[in-house]
Design a protein around this motif. Sequence first.
Motif, PDB file in Angstrom:
ATOM      1  N   TYR A  60     -13.085   0.984 -14.586  1.00  0.00           N
ATOM      2  CA  TYR A  60     -13.324  -0.559 -15.334  1.00  0.00           C
ATOM      3  C   TYR A  60     -14.210  -0.735 -16.522  1.00  0.00           C
ATOM      4  O   TYR A  60     -14.550  -1.648 -16.915  1.00  0.00           O
ATOM      5  N   ARG A  77       2.164   2.221  -3.223  1.00  0.00           N
ATOM      6  CA  ARG A  77       1.230   2.134  -4.407  1.00  0.00           C
ATOM      7  C   ARG A  77       1.488   1.455  -5.479  1.00  0.00           C
ATOM      8  O   ARG A  77       1.695   1.457  -6.544  1.00  0.00           O
ATOM      9  N   LYS A 120       0.785  -1.153   0.037  1.00  0.00           N
ATOM     10  CA  LYS A 120      -0.128   0.051  -0.082  1.00  0.00           C
ATOM     11  C   LYS A 120       0.930   1.202   0.027  1.00  0.00           C
ATOM     12  O   LYS A 120       0.787   2.097  -0.696  1.00  0.00           O
ATOM     13  N   TRP A 130       0.224  -0.607  -7.660  1.00  0.00           N
ATOM     14  CA  TRP A 130      -0.823  -0.765  -8.559  1.00  0.00           C
ATOM     15  C   TRP A 130      -0.984   0.153  -9.972  1.00  0.00           C
ATOM     16  O   TRP A 130      -0.092   1.043  -9.722  1.00  0.00           O
ATOM     17  N   TRP A 134      -8.252   0.068  -3.579  1.00  0.00           N
ATOM     18  CA  TRP A 134      -9.693   0.471  -2.937  1.00  0.00           C
ATOM     19  C   TRP A 134      -9.749   0.602  -1.508  1.00  0.00           C
ATOM     20  O   TRP A 134     -10.317   1.502  -0.648  1.00  0.00           O
ATOM     21  N   GLU A 135      -8.682  -0.512  -0.766  1.00  0.00           N
ATOM     22  CA  GLU A 135      -8.498  -0.338   0.487  1.00  0.00           C
ATOM     23  C   GLU A 135      -8.068   0.968   1.339  1.00  0.00           C
ATOM     24  O   GLU A 135      -8.492   1.395   2.060  1.00  0.00           O
ATOM     25  N   THR A 136      -7.022   1.701   0.405  1.00  0.00           N
ATOM     26  CA  THR A 136      -6.581   2.777   0.796  1.00  0.00           C
ATOM     27  C   THR A 136      -7.636   3.928   0.844  1.00  0.00           C
ATOM     28  O   THR A 136      -7.389   4.814   1.333  1.00  0.00           O
ATOM     29  N   GLU A 137      -8.364   3.854  -0.048  1.00  0.00           N
ATOM     30  CA  GLU A 137      -9.742   4.487  -0.342  1.00  0.00           C
ATOM     31  C   GLU A 137     -10.805   4.507   0.816  1.00  0.00           C
ATOM     32  O   GLU A 137     -11.631   5.043   0.505  1.00  0.00           O
TER      33      GLU A 137
END
Lengths: 252, 663
Positions: free
Chosen positions: A134, A126, A123, A128, B147-150
């Motif tokens: 999508y 970052r 995390k 990703w 999405w977890e970080t959001e």
Amino acid sequence: MPRFVTLTIQRQDRPETRRYWQTFCIPYVEQMNVISCLQAIAADPTTADGEATTPVAWDCNCLEEVCGACSMNINGRVRQACTALVDALLEENPNEIRLEPMSKFPIVRDLIVDRSRMFDALKRVRAWIPVDGYYHIGPGPRISPRQQEEAYPLTRCMTCGCCLEACPQINNASDFIGAAAISQVILFNDHPTGKLIAHERLDAIMEPGGITECGNAQNCVKVCPKDIPLTDSIAKAGRQTSIHAITRWLSR
Amino acid sequence: MAEQRVVVIGGGLAGLAATMRLAESGRTVDLLSLGPVKRSHSVCAQGGINAVNAVTRQLGDSEWKHFDDTVYGGDFLQHQPPVKEMCDWGPKIIDLLDRLGVMFNRTPEGHRDYRRFGGTLFPRTAFAGATTGQQLLYALDEQVRWWETENRVYKHEMAEFLGPVIDEQGICRGVVAQDTCTMVIRAFPADAVVLATGGCGLIFGKSTNSMACTGAANARAYRAGVHYANGEFVQVHPTAIPAADKLRLMSESARGEGGRVWVPRDPKDARSAREIPDGERWYFLEERYPQYGNLVPRDIATREIFSVCREGYSVDPHGYAVYLDLTHIPRADLDRKLAGILEIYEKFQGVDPRDEPMKIFPGVHYTMGGLWCGYEVDPHTGGLKIGAPANQMTNIPGLYAIGEADYQYHGANRLGANSLLSCIFAGLIVSPSINAYLGNLSRKTAADSPSSLFEHEVERHQEAEHRLRNATGHENPYTIHRELGETMTRDVTVVRHNKNIAETLSTLDELTDRYRHVRLSDAADWANQHLAFTRALGDMLELAKAIAKGALLRDECRGAHYKPEFEIPGPDATDQDTLRRQARQWCERFRARNEQWLKTTVAEYHPAGPAIRYEEVDTSLIPPRPRTYGLKGAGVIDDVWKVMEAERSTAEQRYMGSAGAPQ
């Protein structure tokens, strides 16, 4: 061919209780690995002295060395239990197979450890591709076979933790993020879309605990079960952060 | 009003696809998984993912042909609208994965490379080395982490699903789960629940599945009232590597890249594989199936390998195995395209498959059947009405099933590289369906349901656990599991005989009785894996009964379900007239068989054993036809069938034309 295999296993019932050792003696079967030994113990949890005990707790899932779950120290070396073949281990040490949990992560029970710090690190950097969404908006960027062949080995990192376990910089005095996450920075920074937020990833590994904590011991690359060129990634990350630092300074 | 929440159980491809799409649509998702989602069984998929592409299109391919291959390969047991929709979405899904950073193999020009897989004549399969499932799962895992970080996704990665919470109106209002570390049992209220809980290979003892694939979650839903459909359809992969702890998959891509299956022509030939000259090797698949060769559909390859071994041709003196040979392919090509899977063989067998032919044998691999779920047709396309609440919803309102856990896409047999597609497709489309369902939900949110609803369910599961933990019997759960696997593998896999299946059913009852006297060797209230396994075993036994009973009752051969007693022998006369007459008889018997058995098996749970009923299959788009790959007399059957269908449609038109006409 031996009739029995002896395993000495470090155990711990709960995070706050003390460690202890137990020895098990199980029938030898052809092409056994450490997982099948632990399965045999689970089915009949009796120590070599004939005392009934609880089954040894351990993490595993795929048994094909692709999920990353079953990392542990086997005969003093960190590796995946599923590819640790008993015949090969007995060549290393004919007397016994020694199992210990990884030491750089909090123990949950017996051989199970908590590797959430590695997922948190993903995390932080970052790891990703920052896509718009999508919905269908056509194909991704075109990628040369050479780029694919360079990136592919990095995509195989299964967050197993071997590289952190072997790294001298992972200790109580340091908050080094570890080779796995740095290698993911390179994977995503070299991707045509991923590089659009390369600066954010570089900022992340320039913080305390980032790339400067690497002591260049090069243990990570030796223990990686997927032969990921981790030290190449670290070197690349070093260059990218240097350039990033200069541009950041110039644009101040 | 509190916010509506969605719970997704399972973090494989289907669960992650659903989670990221739900998060994108503005929902908050609780994602529950037995372990870190990155370790889910989807990582084991090796070969690739199917979709029509620019090249195959120019070779005459289309989404319709992909659809046709899929339903033909599945022996027409799937409802056709969802399958059509999935194939239509194929190219879009590959584009999305490409954008998410999946490192697909590339052509020299930088486009995605494709290979050919079983059950099709087109190179439709995109792949990322030999670890496509891992690459796809990671791409979705990364998105979900974002999405977890959001704060749109909350992961609970040490949570075991114990059962749904269903209110007095029969609506799903959440789940009960246990923390696998602290062993605390708690409820997760939710307005919609998605089960993306995979297959049930462990019911067969050793399989190619991961250790988490017990099917227990699906069994728990089944025991709570969700219907279980087509349970008897279990795919046995033709090429697995036998071992002590599990059967490791050798991907179909090994054959897709030119791998050849053979045994020595002389069953007593004791020479090593490399010493046997080509002329003395029996390439039995190529010989019997000249069109598809080594790439016949999986059920056929499996039966052929199985029967060749039973006839005494096994190349392993201690068990059953045949050779899968790649040694004629240049090493550089093998390293580039198959390194991942060859490494598995090398690591686990200690032999380099670039030098020595591999020894392989079939292993239980994929669960075509699964939790029953619905769909709604779009009358304009014949496919699905995207966003209809019914899509992927089980018979319990608010409870959805996707991925290998559902039964929707593969019929009686799954084609290689279609599973990754079906998992991601179902995951992507379930989100608009859930949003529509939540929009229509008339009553308050789950969080406003009486707390007693959840407390009661939690207590029920706590009591069940307490009983199990304090059981004072003498039975070892691992022994029961081993016997379960043995009986299921022996009698309910490749070749099925009613007598044997009936015996298996009584064995299952015996095992269930013994299970009541099970004794735990670990009473800990912390990370107690032994307890979790033993509890799952009880669920596996119930699901095994649904599988075996479905198999017992279905008196026909269809896809993976093969009962020699009910096989229709192919025409074999040498003179043309008799041959055509035999083919006509064959087709008539086939049609009669379809009228009786072209039906979905639906199992409903009862404590005394499953109740089975049958539902019509929607074949509105492609009329069922004989699946004749490699059948003796295939050509003449196909011809005669076409003539008979034409006659029938003329008759139908005449009849329809005369109906209501003036006399």
